[in-house]
Design a protein around this motif. Structure first.
Motif, short mmCIF file in Angstrom:
data_model
loop_
_atom_site.label_atom_id
_atom_site.label_comp_id
_atom_site.label_asym_id
_atom_site.label_seq_id
_atom_site.Cartn_x
_atom_site.Cartn_y
_atom_site.Cartn_z
N SER A 263 40.70 31.35 36.93
CA SER A 263 40.54 30.24 35.98
C SER A 263 41.83 29.94 35.22
CB SER A 263 39.41 30.55 34.98
OG SER A 263 39.71 31.74 34.25
N TYR A 264 42.79 30.87 35.25
CA TYR A 264 44.06 30.62 34.56
C TYR A 264 44.82 29.53 35.30
CZ TYR A 264 43.30 35.15 32.22
OH TYR A 264 42.79 36.19 31.49
N THR A 265 45.20 28.50 34.58
CA THR A 265 45.94 27.38 35.20
C THR A 265 47.44 27.55 35.09
OG1 THR A 265 45.75 26.13 33.14
CG2 THR A 265 44.06 25.75 34.84
N LYS A 266 47.88 28.44 34.21
CA LYS A 266 49.30 28.72 34.06
C LYS A 266 49.49 30.14 33.56
CE LYS A 266 49.27 26.28 29.60
NZ LYS A 266 49.92 25.21 28.80
N HIS A 267 50.67 30.69 33.79
CA HIS A 267 50.88 32.10 33.47
C HIS A 267 50.83 32.36 31.96
CE1 HIS A 267 55.01 30.79 32.56
NE2 HIS A 267 55.15 31.92 31.93
N ALA B 296 48.62 35.02 26.90
CA ALA B 296 47.84 34.83 25.68
C ALA B 296 46.59 35.72 25.66
CB ALA B 296 47.44 33.37 25.54
N GLU B 297 45.96 35.88 26.82
CA GLU B 297 44.76 36.70 26.91
C GLU B 297 45.08 38.19 26.70
OE1 GLU B 297 42.20 34.86 26.53
OE2 GLU B 297 41.21 34.60 28.49
N ALA B 298 46.18 38.65 27.29
CA ALA B 298 46.58 40.05 27.09
C ALA B 298 46.99 40.28 25.64
CB ALA B 298 47.74 40.40 28.03
N ASP B 299 47.63 39.29 25.05
CA ASP B 299 48.04 39.36 23.64
C ASP B 299 46.81 39.41 22.73
OD1 ASP B 299 50.55 39.70 22.56
OD2 ASP B 299 50.59 37.69 21.68
N ARG C 191 51.65 34.18 43.22
CA ARG C 191 51.18 35.00 44.35
C ARG C 191 49.69 35.25 44.23
NH1 ARG C 191 50.58 40.40 46.32
NH2 ARG C 191 50.59 41.24 44.19
N MET C 192 49.22 35.50 43.00
CA MET C 192 47.79 35.72 42.79
C MET C 192 46.99 34.46 43.13
SD MET C 192 47.06 38.84 41.80
CE MET C 192 48.17 39.20 43.16
N GLN C 193 47.53 33.30 42.78
CA GLN C 193 46.84 32.05 43.10
C GLN C 193 46.69 31.86 44.61
OE1 GLN C 193 49.37 29.28 40.84
NE2 GLN C 193 47.57 28.77 39.59
#
Length: 321
Positions: free
Chosen positions: A288-292, A297-300, A180-182
């Motif tokens: 820039s995120y290509t997949k969820h 990984a970024e939040a982690d 949805r964001m994409q």
């Protein structure tokens, strides 16, 4: 047997069958006055045919959905075609108590019905016949099956300990939000949180104490979240929250509120008090995120920065990138 006697017997047999068959038969004239009311209707309503004859059926049974009923009946009068209705569309026409032993848990009889046009000698539809079928057993069985399937579906997506979504279902919901964001180029945040020194809680209070602590965190999150947000148990003592349509400032406010509540709360367990803190990592969606998985990984990454730099704190990804 003389023909006249045979015809009389035929009429007698028909009347006997009419009054003993296990379906309701009601005949109404053009003004919805009762002309025929068979034994089934008498037995379930407690009203004798003589008590209802020539009375408007909606006056006799005020519980009838009159607007729906008249619409249904008028189409039969005007179009001269049969009409049907099933309990899933309309649970009943006549609200009768349910006396069936198998489905005694139902408080009323579920009914299917057939509306049949009755023509006079001139071919005009002057009356309609309504046939009432008791389908309570079928209805209750279907409802119970639907309830069972709904429970199974809920179990398949729920973490049994906390009552939150399990990781599989939560991650599926995150995939949908990511897509949805994409499409919309909106703003949503992903919050990961982990209990500080959870092993110490398990060592001191046992796994039962640890379970109580995890349920407490889940309860706080559920009470703090909006209905649009999605929370799941990510694994062990780690939780994940999708903050829908929330910018980074709004995410920080929410995360700090949860951190403060946790650090100030006391959990009672078998006359003991458990105190705990949590570390949190927050990442806003980026085009820039290509997949969820990159978002996770970024939040982690932000979460582990919190844990490695003092714990009991909120870290925003952009502050360390």
């Amino acid at each position: 047997m003389p023909a006249a006697d045979f015809e009389m017997n035929e009429i007698h047999w028909m009347m006997d069958m009419f009054n003993t068959i296990d379906v309701g038969l009601v005949v109404l004239d053009r003004d919805y006055r009762v002309c025929v009311w068979n034994g089934f209707m008498e037995n379930h309503s407690g009203l004798l045919p003589s008590a209802v004859k020539d009375k408007n059926v909606c006056d006799i049974y005020p519980s009838i959905d009159e607007k729906w009923f008249r619409s249904k009946a008028e189409s039969v009068f005007v179009l001269k075609n049969r009409s049907f209705t099933i309990w899933e569309q309309q649970p009943y026409i006549f609200k009768f108590k349910n006396y069936r032993p198998i489905t005694g848990k139902a408080d009323h009889m579920y009914q299917n019905s057939t509306f049949i046009p009755l023509s006079n000698v001139r071919g005009e539809v002057s009356h309609i016949c309504i046939i009432i079928y008791d389908v309570t057993d079928e209805a209750i069985n279907k409802k119970e099956l639907e309830d069972a399937n709904a429970k199974l579906e809920s179990l398949s997506r729920t973490d049994r300990l906390t009552g939150l979504y399990n990781r599989g279902f939560w991650e599926e919901s995150l995939k949908k939000e990511f897509k949805r964001m994409q499409r919309s180029a909106g703003c949503s945040c992903l919050l990961m949180l982990d209990v500080d020194h959870f092993k110490r809680i398990n060592d001191k209070f046992g796994h039962s104490g640890g379970d109580v602590a995890l349920r407490h965190i889940a309860d706080v999150l559920k009470k703090t979240l909006r209905e649009s947000d999605v929370i799941g148990r990510f694994g062990g003592e780690e939780f994940a929250v999708t903050l829908v349509d929330t910018d980074i400032e709004g995410g920080k406010i929410f995360a700090e509120r949860v951190r403060k509540i946790m650090s100030e709360s006391t959990i009672l367990f078998e006359e003991n008090e458990i105190k705990l803190t949590i570390s949190l990592g927050l990442a806003a969606y980026k085009p820039s995120y290509t997949k969820h998985e990159l978002w996770i990984a970024e939040a982690d990454k932000a979460l582990y920065f919190s844990k490695e730099n003092g714990r009991n704190r909120v870290t925003v990804l952009d502050d360390i990138s």
